[in-house]
Design a protein around this motif. Structure first.
Motif, PDB file in Angstrom:
ATOM      1  N   ASP A  75       0.802  -1.218   0.000  1.00  9.41           N
ATOM      2  CA  ASP A  75       0.000   0.000   0.000  1.00  9.41           C
ATOM      3  C   ASP A  75       0.838   1.273   0.000  1.00  9.41           C
ATOM      4  OD1 ASP A  75      -2.266  -1.583   0.068  1.00  9.41           O
ATOM      5  OD2 ASP A  75      -2.539  -1.399   2.240  1.00  9.41           O
ATOM      6  N   ALA A  76       2.063   1.181   0.503  1.00  9.18           N
ATOM      7  CA  ALA A  76       2.879   2.379   0.716  1.00  9.18           C
ATOM      8  C   ALA A  76       3.348   2.998  -0.597  1.00  9.18           C
ATOM      9  CB  ALA A  76       4.078   2.039   1.588  1.00  9.18           C
ATOM     10  N   ASP A  77       3.520   4.312  -0.562  1.00  8.23           N
ATOM     11  CA  ASP A  77       4.159   5.025  -1.673  1.00  8.23           C
ATOM     12  C   ASP A  77       5.653   5.165  -1.430  1.00  8.23           C
ATOM     13  OD1 ASP A  77       1.730   5.798  -3.241  1.00  8.23           O
ATOM     14  OD2 ASP A  77       1.233   6.826  -1.371  1.00  8.23           O
ATOM     15  N   LEU A  78       6.057   5.186  -0.155  1.00  9.93           N
ATOM     16  CA  LEU A  78       7.456   5.317   0.219  1.00  9.93           C
ATOM     17  C   LEU A  78       7.745   4.375   1.377  1.00  9.93           C
ATOM     18  CD1 LEU A  78       7.642   9.225   0.401  1.00  9.93           C
ATOM     19  CD2 LEU A  78       8.567   7.819  -1.451  1.00  9.93           C
ATOM     20  N   VAL A  79       8.944   3.804   1.398  1.00  8.06           N
ATOM     21  CA  VAL A  79       9.357   2.931   2.502  1.00  8.06           C
ATOM     22  C   VAL A  79      10.671   3.447   3.068  1.00  8.06           C
ATOM     23  CG1 VAL A  79      10.170   0.631   3.153  1.00  8.06           C
ATOM     24  CG2 VAL A  79       8.173   0.876   1.668  1.00  8.06           C
ATOM     25  N   VAL A  80      10.666   3.660   4.377  1.00 10.87           N
ATOM     26  CA  VAL A  80      11.884   3.970   5.126  1.00 10.87           C
ATOM     27  C   VAL A  80      12.129   2.786   6.051  1.00 10.87           C
ATOM     28  CG1 VAL A  80      12.983   5.489   6.817  1.00 10.87           C
ATOM     29  CG2 VAL A  80      11.470   6.456   5.072  1.00 10.87           C
ATOM     30  N   CYS A  81      13.359   2.290   6.089  1.00  9.68           N
ATOM     31  CA  CYS A  81      13.615   1.123   6.936  1.00  9.68           C
ATOM     32  C   CYS A  81      15.033   1.139   7.476  1.00  9.68           C
ATOM     33  CB  CYS A  81      13.345  -0.172   6.176  1.00  9.68           C
ATOM     34  SG  CYS A  81      14.420  -0.480   4.763  1.00  9.68           S
ATOM     35  N   HIS A  82      15.251   0.246   8.435  1.00  6.41           N
ATOM     36  CA  HIS A  82      16.599   0.027   8.952  1.00  6.41           C
ATOM     37  C   HIS A  82      17.399  -0.728   7.889  1.00  6.41           C
ATOM     38  CE1 HIS A  82      15.910  -4.334  10.506  1.00  6.41           C
ATOM     39  NE2 HIS A  82      14.998  -4.040   9.603  1.00  6.41           N
ATOM     40  N   GLY A  83      18.630  -1.102   8.219  1.00  8.62           N
ATOM     41  CA  GLY A  83      19.479  -1.739   7.214  1.00  8.62           C
ATOM     42  C   GLY A  83      19.414  -3.244   7.205  1.00  8.62           C
ATOM     43  N   HIS A  96       9.741  -0.816  -4.340  1.00 12.27           N
ATOM     44  CA  HIS A  96      10.257   0.390  -3.694  1.00 12.27           C
ATOM     45  C   HIS A  96      11.774   0.473  -3.808  1.00 12.27           C
ATOM     46  CE1 HIS A  96       6.415   1.301  -1.771  1.00 12.27           C
ATOM     47  NE2 HIS A  96       6.342   0.038  -1.386  1.00 12.27           N
ATOM     48  N   LEU A  97      12.278   1.676  -3.988  1.00 11.71           N
ATOM     49  CA  LEU A  97      13.679   1.978  -3.744  1.00 11.71           C
ATOM     50  C   LEU A  97      13.702   2.470  -2.297  1.00 11.71           C
ATOM     51  CD1 LEU A  97      16.584   2.330  -4.896  1.00 11.71           C
ATOM     52  CD2 LEU A  97      15.950   4.724  -5.343  1.00 11.71           C
ATOM     53  N   PRO A  98      14.061   1.611  -1.343  1.00 14.22           N
ATOM     54  CA  PRO A  98      13.883   1.990   0.066  1.00 14.22           C
ATOM     55  C   PRO A  98      14.862   3.066   0.513  1.00 14.22           C
ATOM     56  CG  PRO A  98      14.987  -0.140  -0.105  1.00 14.22           C
ATOM     57  CD  PRO A  98      14.574   0.246  -1.502  1.00 14.22           C
ATOM     58  N   ILE A  99      14.378   3.927   1.385  1.00 11.26           N
ATOM     59  CA  ILE A  99      15.199   4.919   2.066  1.00 11.26           C
ATOM     60  C   ILE A  99      15.712   4.235   3.326  1.00 11.26           C
ATOM     61  CG2 ILE A  99      15.216   7.177   3.189  1.00 11.26           C
ATOM     62  CD1 ILE A  99      12.779   7.897   1.376  1.00 11.26           C
ATOM     63  N   LEU A 130      20.644   5.718   0.721  1.00 10.49           N
ATOM     64  CA  LEU A 130      21.317   5.626   2.012  1.00 10.49           C
ATOM     65  C   LEU A 130      21.268   6.969   2.724  1.00 10.49           C
ATOM     66  CD1 LEU A 130      23.122   4.083   4.036  1.00 10.49           C
ATOM     67  CD2 LEU A 130      25.093   4.843   2.684  1.00 10.49           C
ATOM     68  N   CYS A 131      20.799   6.951   3.978  1.00 10.02           N
ATOM     69  CA  CYS A 131      20.720   8.168   4.789  1.00 10.02           C
ATOM     70  C   CYS A 131      21.357   7.883   6.149  1.00 10.02           C
ATOM     71  CB  CYS A 131      19.269   8.610   4.984  1.00 10.02           C
ATOM     72  SG  CYS A 131      18.404   9.017   3.452  1.00 10.02           S
ATOM     73  N   THR A 133      22.495  10.621   8.108  1.00  6.55           N
ATOM     74  CA  THR A 133      22.330  11.821   8.928  1.00  6.55           C
ATOM     75  C   THR A 133      20.867  12.244   8.871  1.00  6.55           C
ATOM     76  OG1 THR A 133      22.712  13.426   7.135  1.00  6.55           O
ATOM     77  CG2 THR A 133      24.662  12.564   8.298  1.00  6.55           C
ATOM     78  N   ARG A 134      20.479  13.053   9.825  1.00  2.00           N
ATOM     79  CA  ARG A 134      19.112  13.580   9.851  1.00  2.00           C
ATOM     80  C   ARG A 134      18.828  14.385   8.598  1.00  2.00           C
ATOM     81  NH1 ARG A 134      17.964  17.656  14.613  1.00  2.00           N
ATOM     82  NH2 ARG A 134      19.615  18.701  13.443  1.00  2.00           N
ATOM     83  N   GLU A 135      19.796  15.187   8.175  1.00  2.00           N
ATOM     84  CA  GLU A 135      19.589  16.025   6.999  1.00  2.00           C
ATOM     85  C   GLU A 135      19.364  15.177   5.753  1.00  2.00           C
ATOM     86  OE1 GLU A 135      21.972  16.409   9.272  1.00  2.00           O
ATOM     87  OE2 GLU A 135      21.158  18.218  10.226  1.00  2.00           O
ATOM     88  N   GLU A 136      20.139  14.109   5.605  1.00  2.00           N
ATOM     89  CA  GLU A 136      19.963  13.229   4.449  1.00  2.00           C
ATOM     90  C   GLU A 136      18.576  12.588   4.455  1.00  2.00           C
ATOM     91  OE1 GLU A 136      24.604  11.795   3.683  1.00  2.00           O
ATOM     92  OE2 GLU A 136      23.285  10.624   4.989  1.00  2.00           O
ATOM     93  N   LEU A 137      18.116  12.167   5.622  1.00  2.00           N
ATOM     94  CA  LEU A 137      16.783  11.562   5.698  1.00  2.00           C
ATOM     95  C   LEU A 137      15.705  12.578   5.368  1.00  2.00           C
ATOM     96  CD1 LEU A 137      14.882   9.209   6.373  1.00  2.00           C
ATOM     97  CD2 LEU A 137      14.952   9.975   8.765  1.00  2.00           C
ATOM     98  N   HIS A 138      15.793  13.754   5.951  1.00  2.00           N
ATOM     99  CA  HIS A 138      14.777  14.781   5.698  1.00  2.00           C
ATOM    100  C   HIS A 138      14.757  15.191   4.226  1.00  2.00           C
ATOM    101  CE1 HIS A 138      14.390  16.217  10.171  1.00  2.00           C
ATOM    102  NE2 HIS A 138      14.157  14.936  10.005  1.00  2.00           N
ATOM    103  N   ASP A 139      15.917  15.297   3.614  1.00  2.00           N
ATOM    104  CA  ASP A 139      15.974  15.643   2.189  1.00  2.00           C
ATOM    105  C   ASP A 139      15.341  14.541   1.340  1.00  2.00           C
ATOM    106  OD1 ASP A 139      17.249  17.997   2.804  1.00  2.00           O
ATOM    107  OD2 ASP A 139      19.253  17.310   2.221  1.00  2.00           O
ATOM    108  N   ALA A 140      15.647  13.282   1.671  1.00  2.00           N
ATOM    109  CA  ALA A 140      15.086  12.165   0.910  1.00  2.00           C
ATOM    110  C   ALA A 140      13.572  12.112   1.055  1.00  2.00           C
ATOM    111  CB  ALA A 140      15.714  10.854   1.371  1.00  2.00           C
ATOM    112  N   LEU A 141      13.080  12.347   2.256  1.00  2.00           N
ATOM    113  CA  LEU A 141      11.633  12.333   2.478  1.00  2.00           C
ATOM    114  C   LEU A 141      10.946  13.478   1.737  1.00  2.00           C
ATOM    115  CD1 LEU A 141      11.521  11.414   6.271  1.00  2.00           C
ATOM    116  CD2 LEU A 141      10.640  10.035   4.383  1.00  2.00           C
ATOM    117  N   ALA A 142      11.585  14.624   1.696  1.00  2.00           N
ATOM    118  CA  ALA A 142      11.004  15.764   0.975  1.00  2.00           C
ATOM    119  C   ALA A 142      10.899  15.461  -0.507  1.00  2.00           C
ATOM    120  CB  ALA A 142      11.850  17.013   1.216  1.00  2.00           C
ATOM    121  N   VAL A 143      11.935  14.845  -1.067  1.00  2.00           N
ATOM    122  CA  VAL A 143      11.905  14.460  -2.479  1.00  2.00           C
ATOM    123  C   VAL A 143      10.807  13.433  -2.719  1.00  2.00           C
ATOM    124  CG1 VAL A 143      13.185  13.279  -4.301  1.00  2.00           C
ATOM    125  CG2 VAL A 143      14.331  15.005  -2.898  1.00  2.00           C
ATOM    126  N   GLY A 144      10.732  12.423  -1.862  1.00  2.00           N
ATOM    127  CA  GLY A 144       9.735  11.379  -2.030  1.00  2.00           C
ATOM    128  C   GLY A 144       8.317  11.878  -1.853  1.00  2.00           C
TER     129      GLY A 144
END
Length: 202
Positions: A75-83, A96-99, A130-131, A133-144
């Motif tokens: 159902d998801a449009d975006l997936v963020v996960c651990h490694g 998905h191309l996972p974040i 791959l994220c 840092t916080r900034e990398e995650l926030h940037d990736a989420l904004a793009v997604g």
């Protein structure tokens, strides 16, 4: 059964965050997500937070059963996960191309650095976002959030049977990476009073 991702624009993308079932908390990822969500636009959330303290976010659940996780990924449009290798493979199987934010053992998030080693290898190959840092995650989420199609790959409905072999192979790769990253222990103890070195027996 995986389906091809709908890459058309969505007004309220659905975001799945999965930290896995490891006994170590992953406060860093959950905190980074909460900070982003506080200033993000409309987004639907499912946050599988595991042993991390439940965040004040909608859709927060400690664990998802296998079927529920498969449905959430479908159902998801975006997936963020651990490694975790299995979680990453499942996300890609669902298109998905996972974040990916790998757990860091130096922060008490895991017992070793295999997630970092594995995620960095996949990140360099363009197989995950791959994220670390916080900034990398926030940037990736904004793009997604603006364009979920940026993080869509071709789903493979026939990959279910191949997944077991792939997970086994990934496990071997992870084991090899961890083994190479560990410093070799000396086979010789410190010089005892006898004046002769004693060979390590363990």
């Amino acid at each position: 059964m995986p389906r091809q991702r709908d890459t058309t624009a969505v007004e309220r993308p659905l975001l799945l965050v999965a930290v896995g079932t490891d006994k170590h908390p992953f406060d860093r990822l959950v905190d980074w997500l909460a900070q982003w969500h506080a200033q993000a636009g409309p987004v639907g959330l499912t946050v599988q937070h595991g042993h991390t303290v439940a965040p004040p976010l909608p859709g927060a659940v400690p664990f998802l059963g296998h079927d529920a996780l498969q449905q959430a990924m479908a159902d998801a449009d975006l997936v963020v996960c651990h490694g975790g290798p299995a979680t990453i493979l499942e996300a890609r199987r669902h298109g998905h191309l996972p974040i990916v934010v790998p757990r860091d053992p130096a922060r008490g998030e895991h017992v070793d650095d295999h997630q970092q080693l594995f995620a960095r290898r996949l990140g360099a190959a363009g197989l995950v976002v791959l994220c670390e840092t916080r900034e990398e995650l926030h940037d990736a989420l904004a793009v997604g959030q603006a364009d979920p199609s940026r993080y869509a790959v071709r789903a493979d409905p026939a990959a279910h049977e191949a997944r077991r072999a792939a997970v086994a192979r990934v496990g071997q790769i992870v084991d090899d990476l961890v083994a190479r990253s560990k410093p070799r222990r000396s086979r010789w103890r410190a010089w005892p009073r006898t004046g002769h070195p004693t060979k390590e027996t363990r």
